[in-house]
Design an enzyme around this catalytic site. Structure first.
Site, PDB file in Angstrom:
ATOM      1  CG  ASN A 173      -1.774   1.217   1.336  1.00 35.39           C
ATOM      2  OD1 ASN A 173      -1.850   2.007   0.398  1.00 35.39           O
ATOM      3  ND2 ASN A 173      -2.439   1.393   2.473  1.00 35.39           N
ATOM      4  CD1 TRP A 174       3.626   1.037  -2.887  1.00 38.59           C
ATOM      5  CD2 TRP A 174       3.676   2.261  -4.775  1.00 38.59           C
ATOM      6  NE1 TRP A 174       4.385   0.358  -3.811  1.00 38.59           N
ATOM      7  CE2 TRP A 174       4.434   1.082  -4.981  1.00 38.59           C
ATOM      8  CE3 TRP A 174       3.559   3.180  -5.813  1.00 38.59           C
ATOM      9  CZ2 TRP A 174       5.079   0.812  -6.184  1.00 38.59           C
ATOM     10  CZ3 TRP A 174       4.203   2.901  -7.013  1.00 38.59           C
ATOM     11  CH2 TRP A 174       4.957   1.730  -7.195  1.00 38.59           C
ATOM     12  CE  LYS A 175      -0.429   3.424   4.653  1.00 38.46           C
ATOM     13  NZ  LYS A 175      -0.500   3.605   6.092  1.00 38.46           N
ATOM     14  CG  HIS A 232      -6.149   2.259   4.788  1.00 33.72           C
ATOM     15  ND1 HIS A 232      -5.760   3.228   5.684  1.00 33.72           N
ATOM     16  CD2 HIS A 232      -5.143   1.350   4.743  1.00 33.72           C
ATOM     17  CE1 HIS A 232      -4.560   2.907   6.147  1.00 33.72           C
ATOM     18  NE2 HIS A 232      -4.166   1.780   5.594  1.00 33.72           N
ATOM     19  CD  GLU A 267      -3.393   5.778   6.339  1.00 34.86           C
ATOM     20  OE1 GLU A 267      -3.282   5.796   5.104  1.00 34.86           O
ATOM     21  OE2 GLU A 267      -2.567   5.212   7.085  1.00 34.86           O
ATOM     22  CD  GLU A 308      -4.100  -2.149   7.115  1.00 32.56           C
ATOM     23  OE1 GLU A 308      -2.995  -2.449   6.666  1.00 32.56           O
ATOM     24  OE2 GLU A 308      -4.676  -1.075   6.855  1.00 32.56           O
ATOM     25  N   GLY A 341       1.850   2.483  10.781  1.00 31.59           N
ATOM     26  CA  GLY A 341       2.835   3.556  10.650  1.00 31.59           C
ATOM     27  C   GLY A 341       3.473   3.958  11.965  1.00 31.59           C
ATOM     28  CB  SER A 388       4.437  -1.702  12.078  1.00 35.69           C
ATOM     29  OG  SER A 388       4.085  -0.340  12.286  1.00 35.69           O
ATOM     30  N   GLY A 425       2.429  -0.967   4.381  1.00 33.17           N
ATOM     31  CA  GLY A 425       2.605   0.429   4.000  1.00 33.17           C
ATOM     32  C   GLY A 425       4.079   0.774   3.857  1.00 33.17           C
ATOM     33  N   GLY A 426       4.653   1.347   4.898  1.00 34.16           N
ATOM     34  CA  GLY A 426       6.015   1.871   4.865  1.00 34.16           C
ATOM     35  C   GLY A 426       7.038   0.923   4.242  1.00 34.16           C
TER      36      GLY A 426
HETATM   37  P1  PGA Z   1       2.287   0.445   7.717  1.00 34.37           P
HETATM   38  O1  PGA Z   1       0.867   0.698   7.017  1.00 34.37           O
HETATM   39  O2  PGA Z   1       2.794  -0.866   7.185  1.00 34.37           O
HETATM   40  O3  PGA Z   1       3.133   1.611   7.319  1.00 34.37           O
HETATM   41  O4  PGA Z   1       2.025   0.372   9.187  1.00 34.37           O
HETATM   42  C1  PGA Z   1      -0.020  -0.367   6.791  1.00 34.37           C
HETATM   43  C2  PGA Z   1      -1.281   0.150   6.172  1.00 34.37           C
HETATM   44  O5  PGA Z   1      -1.759   1.223   6.563  1.00 34.37           O
HETATM   45  O6  PGA Z   1      -1.853  -0.502   5.265  1.00 34.37           O
END
Ligand code: PGA
Length: 253
Positions: free
Chosen positions: A9-11, A97, A99, A169, A175, A215, A236-237
């Site tokens: 997930n590049w966001k 998600h 967010e 999640e 994050g 994470s 994500g990251g």
């Molecule tokens: P993260 O994000 O791996 O940076 O914690 C995961 C996500 O929000 O899908």
């Protein structure tokens, strides 16, 4: 056998050039996917066509959108429809998600509409659920997640539900560098599977892939993915770093 998925997930990160480079760096590295394993890249909408082109001959590697709208078409400036995704050949979309829920006020009911339009148009939703820190501290995370599933998914028939991928999640782990322990992840994934079994049946529950997100990194992916109810990760990251994400792909078991 359930599908296992390593999903990036590049966001809202990377330029087009950086995104192309990252995809090249990842797909040029050796990884052997078993028959039931997939890699999915959930990337920013402006790069979907580029990624679709680049990955079109890669078996078991797919492109996903990070969101779509609940309506087929119309006066919704700035939004992306399922028909637009289909016309690019994109067959996955991340929905709900945390967010999107937090910053764009997406409710369980609104997400149910998005799930419906995706399934009606052969697009697989990667449906995200998960509790905030206060709920985890109060110990009511199971009830919280159960309500998200009920209000967004349980109107579906069993056959429809089987087409959905679920991503658990916990918001406190996204994050933050604070990963749920593999025991915490397994506990919630088993709860989700049990909840689906109670609402539908065990066969349906056993067919659905449940990814863990929050994470995930190369250093913890093997341990997380070795849990019996964890069918991969939404990352994500660490998905922005080629070597990290390749190691996460290789951690699928
Ligand atoms: P993260 O994000 O791996 O940076 O914690 C995961 C996500 O929000 O899908």
């Amino acid at each position: 056998m359930r599908k296992q998925i390593a999903a990036a997930n590049w966001k809202m990160n990377l330029t087009l050039q950086q995104g192309e480079q990252l995809l090249d760096d990842i797909i040029s590295q050796p990884h052997s996917l078993k028959e039931n394993q997939q890699v999915v890249f959930a990337i920013p909408a402006p790069y979907l066509a580029m990624a679709q082109q680049k990955l079109r001959n890669k078996e078991q590697v797919f492109v996903a959108a990070q969101n779509c709208h609940s309506k087929k078409s119309g006066a919704y400036t700035g939004e992306i429809s399922v028909d637009m995704l289909s016309s690019l050949g994109v067959h996955y979309v991340v929905l709900g998600h945390s967010e999107r829920r937090e910053y764009f006020n997406e409710s369980n009911a609104f997400l149910a509409e998005k799930v419906n339009i995706c399934l009606e148009n052969n697009i697989t939703p990667i449906f995200c659920c998960g509790e905030p820190l206060a709920v985890r501290e109060a110990g009511t995370q199971n009830e919280y997640v159960a309500l998200q599933l009920k209000e967004s998914l349980y109107h579906l028939t069993a056959d429809q539900l089987r087409k959905v991928v679920i991503a658990y999640e916990p918001i406190w782990a996204i994050g933050t560098g604070k990963t749920a322990s593999s025991a915490q992840a397994q506990e919630m994934h088993a709860f989700i599977r049990g909840n689906i079994a109670a609402a539908y049946n065990a066969e349906t529950a056993n067919a659905i892939s449940i990814l863990y997100g929050g994470s995930v990194k190369a250093a913890n992916a093997v341990e997380l993915f070795s849990q019996p109810d964890v069918d991969g990760g939404l990352v994500g990251g660490a998905s922005l770093v080629a070597d990290e994400f390749v190691a996460i792909i290789n951690a699928l078991q």
